[in-house]
Design a protein around this motif. Sequence first.
Motif, PDB file in Angstrom:
ATOM      1  N   GLN A  99       0.867  -1.181  -0.016  1.00  0.00           N
ATOM      2  CA  GLN A  99      -0.031   0.148  -0.076  1.00  0.00           C
ATOM      3  C   GLN A  99       0.863   1.268  -0.210  1.00  0.00           C
ATOM      4  O   GLN A  99       0.298   2.399  -0.082  1.00  0.00           O
TER       5      GLN A  99
ATOM      6  N   GLY B  26       3.221   3.203  -4.184  1.00  0.00           N
ATOM      7  CA  GLY B  26       2.438   3.381  -5.537  1.00  0.00           C
ATOM      8  C   GLY B  26       2.749   4.778  -6.143  1.00  0.00           C
ATOM      9  O   GLY B  26       3.740   5.507  -5.667  1.00  0.00           O
ATOM     10  N   GLU B  27       1.832   5.456  -6.860  1.00  0.00           N
ATOM     11  CA  GLU B  27       2.323   6.497  -7.652  1.00  0.00           C
ATOM     12  C   GLU B  27       2.453   8.007  -6.668  1.00  0.00           C
ATOM     13  O   GLU B  27       3.117   8.469  -7.084  1.00  0.00           O
TER      14      GLU B  27
ATOM     15  N   ASN C 202      -1.714  -6.031  -8.333  1.00  0.00           N
ATOM     16  CA  ASN C 202      -2.797  -4.906  -8.021  1.00  0.00           C
ATOM     17  C   ASN C 202      -2.217  -4.132  -6.987  1.00  0.00           C
ATOM     18  O   ASN C 202      -2.739  -3.205  -6.363  1.00  0.00           O
TER      19      ASN C 202
ATOM     20  N   GLY D  48      -0.417  -0.982  -5.328  1.00  0.00           N
ATOM     21  CA  GLY D  48      -0.135   0.523  -5.488  1.00  0.00           C
ATOM     22  C   GLY D  48      -0.497   1.298  -4.343  1.00  0.00           C
ATOM     23  O   GLY D  48       0.142   1.050  -3.522  1.00  0.00           O
ATOM     24  N   PRO D  49      -1.517   2.233  -4.589  1.00  0.00           N
ATOM     25  CA  PRO D  49      -2.352   2.526  -5.837  1.00  0.00           C
ATOM     26  C   PRO D  49      -1.823   3.283  -6.638  1.00  0.00           C
ATOM     27  O   PRO D  49      -0.768   4.281  -6.333  1.00  0.00           O
ATOM     28  N   PRO D  50      -2.150   3.309  -8.027  1.00  0.00           N
ATOM     29  CA  PRO D  50      -3.072   2.326  -8.714  1.00  0.00           C
ATOM     30  C   PRO D  50      -2.390   0.921  -8.941  1.00  0.00           C
ATOM     31  O   PRO D  50      -1.355   0.984  -8.805  1.00  0.00           O
ATOM     32  N   PRO D  51      -3.387   0.047  -9.279  1.00  0.00           N
ATOM     33  CA  PRO D  51      -2.737  -1.238  -9.606  1.00  0.00           C
ATOM     34  C   PRO D  51      -1.715  -1.106 -10.511  1.00  0.00           C
ATOM     35  O   PRO D  51      -1.778  -0.615 -11.592  1.00  0.00           O
TER      36      PRO D  51
ATOM     37  N   SER E  26       1.326  -0.255  -9.853  1.00  0.00           N
ATOM     38  CA  SER E  26       2.196   1.191 -10.078  1.00  0.00           C
ATOM     39  C   SER E  26       3.329   0.679  -9.069  1.00  0.00           C
ATOM     40  O   SER E  26       4.524   1.127  -9.045  1.00  0.00           O
TER      41      SER E  26
END
Length: 347
Positions: A36, A39-40, A67, A69-72, A74
């Motif tokens: 978690q 990600g981006e 999946n 990331g988020p997003p998946p 990343s």
Amino acid sequence: MIMTYRAADARYDTMAYRPSGRSGLKLPALSLGLWQNFGEARDYPSAFEILGFAFDQGITHFDLANNYGPPPGSSEELFGRVLARDFQPYRDEMIISTKAGYRLWPGPYGEFGSKKYLTASLDQSLKRLGLDYVDIFYSHRYDPDTPLEETMGALAQMVRQGKALYVGISSYPEAETRRAHAILKALGVPLTIHQPSYSILNRWIEADGTIDACRELGIGVIAFSPLTQGVLSGKYGRGTTETTRADNQKGPMRASHTSPAVLEAVERLRPIAERRGQTMVQLALSWVLRRREVTSALVGVRSLAQLKDNLGTLAAPDLSDEDAAAIDAAVAGGLIDLHPQPSGWLR
């Protein structure tokens, strides 16, 4: 001038490495998951501060999924950039894993355990990571609608194709774990590792016999969420949850994670940690690692300070029988039942 990363010479001096079941694969006692927090929203310098320090301390295993990331996707993309720029000389010292099972694209072939989905997902993951193969590829969750022979057959094919060195399962209950092992054994490919959730508060693998099955069959266990989404750090009992994952009821955390009974149980653990000279985080990790079936505890961190706190577990003495009994008494009435369901929370 661009500085080139050079790994610490002493990176293997303090980490313990444990075999994954009855295999030749060894993992560090603590592995780093990029679920978690990578990600981006994470920039390269802050990501590498954590990843580089982790490797310098002997954390050789980095765990991802399609999946994450988020997003998946990343997290794989970010880790792929780190591999290309800084980690490439050390690739053969690392265990890199990824998974597929949760929804990544629309339509009937974008999730669960069909050969179609698993094959396409791994190919996409390898492209994002910039790799020819991963060390471990997992079926991320049991699919009740696809024959298990198809799912396990796809994993075996990936080993034969050289796209994965080892295969595993995640969040499979006891009966499905035994079936998956038997199918893969018949195909000549070992089931090397199981990744279930497991913590002081979440003991479903003990209750349903999954951990016993792994011991009997020679399958390693790597525990995810050993802090029960941060609850066992003690932060929720002594402050607000307004800006934490506890408020995101669409995510992996549920209101039941921070119920009064759970938080009271966690607070009863505090004097045990203090008596042992540990933080709450370190006590929780020591508890998970106490079992010989557990190959590694999979931790996720947002900051370097959190990673250092996790690593402090390695210097602690083993839990005594008295400590374990005190922990059991402290959390009585505050356990969380997270036995996996096919439509379980997004990971």
